[in-house]
Design a protein around this motif. Structure first.
Motif, mmCIF file in Angstrom:
data_model
loop_
_atom_site.group_PDB
_atom_site.id
_atom_site.type_symbol
_atom_site.label_atom_id
_atom_site.label_comp_id
_atom_site.label_asym_id
_atom_site.label_seq_id
_atom_site.Cartn_x
_atom_site.Cartn_y
_atom_site.Cartn_z
ATOM 1 N N THR A 19 9.262 -0.784 0.383
ATOM 2 C CA THR A 19 8.512 -1.031 1.615
ATOM 3 C C THR A 19 8.583 -2.520 1.912
ATOM 4 O O THR A 19 8.695 -3.351 1.008
ATOM 5 N N GLN A 24 3.370 -3.816 1.852
ATOM 6 C CA GLN A 24 3.260 -3.377 0.466
ATOM 7 C C GLN A 24 1.794 -3.279 0.073
ATOM 8 O O GLN A 24 0.946 -3.989 0.598
ATOM 9 N N ARG A 25 1.510 -2.369 -0.842
ATOM 10 C CA ARG A 25 0.166 -2.101 -1.341
ATOM 11 C C ARG A 25 -0.733 -1.459 -0.283
ATOM 12 O O ARG A 25 -1.951 -1.559 -0.342
ATOM 13 N N CYS A 26 -0.104 -0.799 0.689
ATOM 14 C CA CYS A 26 -0.846 -0.051 1.708
ATOM 15 C C CYS A 26 -0.716 1.454 1.503
ATOM 16 O O CYS A 26 -1.231 2.228 2.306
ATOM 17 N N GLY A 27 -0.006 1.862 0.462
ATOM 18 C CA GLY A 27 0.120 3.278 0.158
ATOM 19 C C GLY A 27 1.303 3.979 0.786
ATOM 20 O O GLY A 27 1.434 5.196 0.656
ATOM 21 N N ASP A 54 7.245 -5.680 -13.036
ATOM 22 C CA ASP A 54 6.040 -5.683 -12.199
ATOM 23 C C ASP A 54 5.845 -4.369 -11.435
ATOM 24 O O ASP A 54 4.841 -4.184 -10.767
ATOM 25 N N SER A 55 6.778 -3.427 -11.553
ATOM 26 C CA SER A 55 6.609 -2.141 -10.872
ATOM 27 C C SER A 55 6.079 -1.050 -11.801
ATOM 28 O O SER A 55 5.829 0.069 -11.356
ATOM 29 N N PHE A 58 2.901 0.510 -10.572
ATOM 30 C CA PHE A 58 3.132 1.403 -9.441
ATOM 31 C C PHE A 58 3.548 2.783 -9.921
ATOM 32 O O PHE A 58 2.982 3.795 -9.509
ATOM 33 N N ALA A 61 0.734 4.674 -11.529
ATOM 34 C CA ALA A 61 -0.247 5.143 -10.547
ATOM 35 C C ALA A 61 0.269 6.349 -9.768
ATOM 36 O O ALA A 61 -0.429 7.356 -9.637
#
Length: 82
Positions: A19, A24-27, A54-55, A58, A61
């Protein structure tokens, strides 16, 4: 997002759910993965690995409660790379 599926083995693989940094970090990537699971029900979902360190959060989750959990798994013999 790149993905491949093998209906015979009931496996799916996803890579690069990119994305734009602005959103990013908006789902959005998670929503894209959820839509893919709806489009291809009954599969166990994996990645081929090689993710940035760093992923990891993600993938942990988005893999919670997903069959396969997006854990690393090589392609089956029915699917060709690429």
């Amino acid at each position: 997002m790149d993905y491949q599926v093998c209906r015979r083995c009931r496996l799916g693989w996803v890579e690069q759910p990119y994305t734009d940094p602005y959103v990013q970090r908006c789902g959005l990537a998670g929503a894209g993965l959820a839509a893919l699971r709806i489009e291809h029900p009954g599969l166990s979902w994996h990645t081929l690995g090689g993710h940035f360190s760093d992923s990891r959060a993600f993938w942990t989750a988005v893999g919670t409660g997903v069959p396969g959990g997006y854990e690393r798994r090589p392609l089956c013999s029915h699917v060709r790379p690429g």
